[in-house]
Scaffold this motif. Structure first.
Motif, PDB file in Angstrom:
ATOM      1  N   GLU A   1      30.531 -48.695  -5.505  1.00 46.82           N
ATOM      2  CA  GLU A   1      29.970 -47.784  -6.507  1.00 46.82           C
ATOM      3  C   GLU A   1      28.693 -48.353  -7.117  1.00 46.82           C
ATOM      4  OE1 GLU A   1      33.248 -47.358  -9.154  1.00 46.82           O
ATOM      5  OE2 GLU A   1      34.463 -46.296  -7.668  1.00 46.82           O
ATOM      6  N   THR A   2      28.679 -49.643  -7.405  1.00 44.22           N
ATOM      7  CA  THR A   2      27.511 -50.295  -8.011  1.00 44.22           C
ATOM      8  C   THR A   2      26.324 -50.314  -7.056  1.00 44.22           C
ATOM      9  OG1 THR A   2      28.990 -51.689  -9.313  1.00 44.22           O
ATOM     10  CG2 THR A   2      26.707 -52.405  -9.121  1.00 44.22           C
ATOM     11  N   ILE A   3      26.572 -50.658  -5.808  1.00 41.55           N
ATOM     12  CA  ILE A   3      25.494 -50.754  -4.825  1.00 41.55           C
ATOM     13  C   ILE A   3      24.898 -49.382  -4.502  1.00 41.55           C
ATOM     14  CG2 ILE A   3      24.964 -51.331  -2.412  1.00 41.55           C
ATOM     15  CD1 ILE A   3      26.872 -53.678  -2.675  1.00 41.55           C
ATOM     16  N   LEU A   4      25.742 -48.351  -4.486  1.00 43.26           N
ATOM     17  CA  LEU A   4      25.264 -47.026  -4.097  1.00 43.26           C
ATOM     18  C   LEU A   4      24.643 -46.227  -5.243  1.00 43.26           C
ATOM     19  CD1 LEU A   4      28.003 -45.876  -1.569  1.00 43.26           C
ATOM     20  CD2 LEU A   4      25.771 -46.884  -1.127  1.00 43.26           C
ATOM     21  N   ARG A   5      24.751 -46.710  -6.471  1.00 43.35           N
ATOM     22  CA  ARG A   5      24.175 -45.996  -7.610  1.00 43.35           C
ATOM     23  C   ARG A   5      22.662 -45.762  -7.469  1.00 43.35           C
ATOM     24  NH1 ARG A   5      26.359 -48.898 -12.173  1.00 43.35           N
ATOM     25  NH2 ARG A   5      28.373 -48.280 -11.359  1.00 43.35           N
ATOM     26  N   PRO A   6      21.863 -46.759  -7.054  1.00 47.59           N
ATOM     27  CA  PRO A   6      20.423 -46.491  -6.864  1.00 47.59           C
ATOM     28  C   PRO A   6      20.132 -45.468  -5.761  1.00 47.59           C
ATOM     29  CG  PRO A   6      20.823 -48.841  -7.022  1.00 47.59           C
ATOM     30  CD  PRO A   6      22.158 -48.177  -6.929  1.00 47.59           C
ATOM     31  N   LEU A   7      20.929 -45.467  -4.685  1.00 50.77           N
ATOM     32  CA  LEU A   7      20.751 -44.488  -3.611  1.00 50.77           C
ATOM     33  C   LEU A   7      21.019 -43.079  -4.133  1.00 50.77           C
ATOM     34  CD1 LEU A   7      20.299 -43.878  -0.546  1.00 50.77           C
ATOM     35  CD2 LEU A   7      22.777 -44.052  -0.312  1.00 50.77           C
ATOM     36  N   GLN A   8      22.065 -42.928  -4.929  1.00 53.46           N
ATOM     37  CA  GLN A   8      22.382 -41.626  -5.511  1.00 53.46           C
ATOM     38  C   GLN A   8      21.266 -41.168  -6.442  1.00 53.46           C
ATOM     39  OE1 GLN A   8      26.075 -42.720  -7.274  1.00 53.46           O
ATOM     40  NE2 GLN A   8      27.254 -42.430  -5.392  1.00 53.46           N
ATOM     41  N   ALA A   9      20.712 -42.093  -7.230  1.00 54.78           N
ATOM     42  CA  ALA A   9      19.610 -41.759  -8.140  1.00 54.78           C
ATOM     43  C   ALA A   9      18.371 -41.349  -7.351  1.00 54.78           C
ATOM     44  CB  ALA A   9      19.300 -42.947  -9.047  1.00 54.78           C
ATOM     45  N   LEU A  10      18.072 -42.066  -6.255  1.00 53.41           N
ATOM     46  CA  LEU A  10      16.925 -41.753  -5.407  1.00 53.41           C
ATOM     47  C   LEU A  10      17.057 -40.347  -4.829  1.00 53.41           C
ATOM     48  CD1 LEU A  10      14.436 -42.874  -3.523  1.00 53.41           C
ATOM     49  CD2 LEU A  10      16.273 -43.024  -1.858  1.00 53.41           C
ATOM     50  N   CYS A  11      18.212 -40.037  -4.266  1.00 56.29           N
ATOM     51  CA  CYS A  11      18.432 -38.719  -3.663  1.00 56.29           C
ATOM     52  C   CYS A  11      18.357 -37.627  -4.724  1.00 56.29           C
ATOM     53  CB  CYS A  11      19.780 -38.681  -2.939  1.00 56.29           C
ATOM     54  SG  CYS A  11      19.814 -39.689  -1.461  1.00 56.29           S
ATOM     55  N   SER A  12      18.957 -37.867  -5.871  1.00 55.12           N
ATOM     56  CA  SER A  12      18.933 -36.896  -6.965  1.00 55.12           C
ATOM     57  C   SER A  12      17.498 -36.621  -7.411  1.00 55.12           C
ATOM     58  CB  SER A  12      19.768 -37.422  -8.133  1.00 55.12           C
ATOM     59  OG  SER A  12      19.654 -36.572  -9.233  1.00 55.12           O
ATOM     60  N   PHE A  13      16.713 -37.659  -7.582  1.00 57.22           N
ATOM     61  CA  PHE A  13      15.314 -37.522  -8.005  1.00 57.22           C
ATOM     62  C   PHE A  13      14.521 -36.718  -6.978  1.00 57.22           C
ATOM     63  CE2 PHE A  13      10.900 -38.930  -8.095  1.00 57.22           C
ATOM     64  CZ  PHE A  13      10.576 -38.725  -9.434  1.00 57.22           C
ATOM     65  N   GLN A  14      14.693 -37.053  -5.708  1.00 55.79           N
ATOM     66  CA  GLN A  14      13.931 -36.361  -4.668  1.00 55.79           C
ATOM     67  C   GLN A  14      14.357 -34.906  -4.527  1.00 55.79           C
ATOM     68  OE1 GLN A  14      13.696 -38.601  -1.036  1.00 55.79           O
ATOM     69  NE2 GLN A  14      12.341 -40.113  -1.953  1.00 55.79           N
ATOM     70  N   LEU A  15      15.649 -34.620  -4.707  1.00 56.90           N
ATOM     71  CA  LEU A  15      16.116 -33.238  -4.635  1.00 56.90           C
ATOM     72  C   LEU A  15      15.575 -32.412  -5.801  1.00 56.90           C
ATOM     73  CD1 LEU A  15      19.795 -33.801  -3.463  1.00 56.90           C
ATOM     74  CD2 LEU A  15      17.945 -32.745  -2.151  1.00 56.90           C
ATOM     75  N   GLN A  16      15.426 -33.042  -6.964  1.00 55.64           N
ATOM     76  CA  GLN A  16      14.875 -32.347  -8.128  1.00 55.64           C
ATOM     77  C   GLN A  16      13.385 -32.043  -7.952  1.00 55.64           C
ATOM     78  OE1 GLN A  16      15.684 -34.909 -11.429  1.00 55.64           O
ATOM     79  NE2 GLN A  16      17.895 -34.529 -11.375  1.00 55.64           N
ATOM     80  N   HIS A  17      12.730 -32.786  -7.080  1.00 55.75           N
ATOM     81  CA  HIS A  17      11.294 -32.614  -6.886  1.00 55.75           C
ATOM     82  C   HIS A  17      10.939 -31.998  -5.528  1.00 55.75           C
ATOM     83  CE1 HIS A  17      11.396 -35.353 -10.314  1.00 55.75           C
ATOM     84  NE2 HIS A  17      10.235 -34.801 -10.630  1.00 55.75           N
ATOM     85  N   GLY A  18      11.811 -31.171  -5.003  1.00 59.60           N
ATOM     86  CA  GLY A  18      11.480 -30.374  -3.827  1.00 59.60           C
ATOM     87  C   GLY A  18      12.071 -30.795  -2.502  1.00 59.60           C
ATOM     88  N   ALA A  19      12.719 -31.915  -2.427  1.00 57.37           N
ATOM     89  CA  ALA A  19      13.341 -32.322  -1.155  1.00 57.37           C
ATOM     90  C   ALA A  19      14.515 -31.390  -0.848  1.00 57.37           C
ATOM     91  CB  ALA A  19      13.819 -33.765  -1.225  1.00 57.37           C
ATOM     92  N   GLN A  20      14.851 -31.262   0.407  1.00 58.08           N
ATOM     93  CA  GLN A  20      15.946 -30.407   0.842  1.00 58.08           C
ATOM     94  C   GLN A  20      17.111 -31.257   1.329  1.00 58.08           C
ATOM     95  OE1 GLN A  20      15.817 -26.952   0.725  1.00 58.08           O
ATOM     96  NE2 GLN A  20      13.896 -27.315  -0.375  1.00 58.08           N
ATOM     97  N   ILE A  21      18.312 -30.736   1.177  1.00 56.93           N
ATOM     98  CA  ILE A  21      19.499 -31.422   1.709  1.00 56.93           C
ATOM     99  C   ILE A  21      19.496 -31.243   3.223  1.00 56.93           C
ATOM    100  CG2 ILE A  21      22.009 -31.398   1.841  1.00 56.93           C
ATOM    101  CD1 ILE A  21      22.061 -30.672  -1.099  1.00 56.93           C
ATOM    102  N   HIS A  22      19.659 -32.341   3.939  1.00 58.84           N
ATOM    103  CA  HIS A  22      19.689 -32.318   5.401  1.00 58.84           C
ATOM    104  C   HIS A  22      21.120 -32.552   5.871  1.00 58.84           C
ATOM    105  CE1 HIS A  22      15.310 -32.523   6.250  1.00 58.84           C
ATOM    106  NE2 HIS A  22      15.310 -32.905   4.990  1.00 58.84           N
ATOM    107  N   HIS A  23      21.609 -31.653   6.680  1.00 54.46           N
ATOM    108  CA  HIS A  23      22.929 -31.839   7.286  1.00 54.46           C
ATOM    109  C   HIS A  23      22.763 -32.674   8.552  1.00 54.46           C
ATOM    110  CE1 HIS A  23      24.841 -29.061   4.551  1.00 54.46           C
ATOM    111  NE2 HIS A  23      23.852 -28.200   4.768  1.00 54.46           N
ATOM    112  N   SER A  24      23.864 -33.229   9.031  1.00 52.44           N
ATOM    113  CA  SER A  24      23.799 -34.035  10.248  1.00 52.44           C
ATOM    114  C   SER A  24      23.505 -33.147  11.454  1.00 52.44           C
ATOM    115  CB  SER A  24      25.116 -34.781  10.468  1.00 52.44           C
ATOM    116  OG  SER A  24      26.140 -33.859  10.807  1.00 52.44           O
ATOM    117  N   LYS A  25      22.993 -33.763  12.500  1.00 54.47           N
ATOM    118  CA  LYS A  25      22.710 -33.035  13.732  1.00 54.47           C
ATOM    119  C   LYS A  25      23.999 -32.439  14.293  1.00 54.47           C
ATOM    120  CE  LYS A  25      19.598 -34.626  16.643  1.00 54.47           C
ATOM    121  NZ  LYS A  25      18.948 -35.388  17.733  1.00 54.47           N
ATOM    122  N   GLU A  26      25.101 -33.184  14.152  1.00 56.02           N
ATOM    123  CA  GLU A  26      26.412 -32.708  14.609  1.00 56.02           C
ATOM    124  C   GLU A  26      26.776 -31.403  13.892  1.00 56.02           C
ATOM    125  OE1 GLU A  26      30.970 -34.469  14.790  1.00 56.02           O
ATOM    126  OE2 GLU A  26      29.561 -35.292  13.342  1.00 56.02           O
TER     127      GLU A  26
END
Length: 129
Positions: A73-98
């Motif tokens: 949980e501690t290690i992944l907190r910055p990754l979650q913040a990064l994704c959240s920030f980018q999604l708020q600023h126009g990034a799109q959620i990408h699903h897996s190729k599968e």
């Protein structure tokens, strides 16, 4: 104490120097984590639903080795913040190729390479690659 150094790209050996300055070479083997965790790195398309980023793999491995769930949980907190920030600023959620292949949402042309085409068909049919 051991200091392990990974040599330049292309070599398949891990070089370790011990206190006695003895050079020891070990072959590097592929390591796979067998988990059903889905990636939280949603701003990048993963090959399959269970593929994880390097950071997520390190977090899972440390959690397993230390038997402490809070590490992940501690290690992944910055990754979650990064994704959240980018999604708020126009990034799109990408699903897996599968996921895209199974649901008929894959809009790119199918590869002409038979090996790649076979691999994509295996993804659709839930076959472990």
């Amino acid at each position: 104490k051991r200091i392990c150094v990974l040599p330049s790209v292309g070599r398949k050996y891990l070089v370790c120097y011990t206190d006695l300055f003895i050079l020891v070479k070990f072959a590097i083997f592929q390591v796979q984590l067998r988990t059903n965790i889905s990636s939280q790195y949603v701003i990048r398309t993963q090959p399959t639903n269970t593929c994880l980023s390097t950071l997520e793999c390190a977090a899972v491995a440390l959690t397993i080795m230390e038997k402490n769930k809070s590490i992940q949980e501690t290690i992944l907190r910055p990754l979650q913040a990064l994704c959240s920030f980018q999604l708020q600023h126009g990034a799109q959620i990408h699903h897996s190729k599968e996921h895209l292949l199974k649901n008929g949402l894959y809009d790119k042309p199918m590869p002409k390479n038979k090996r790649k085409l076979r691999r994509m068909k295996l993804l659709v049919n839930n076959v472990k690659i």
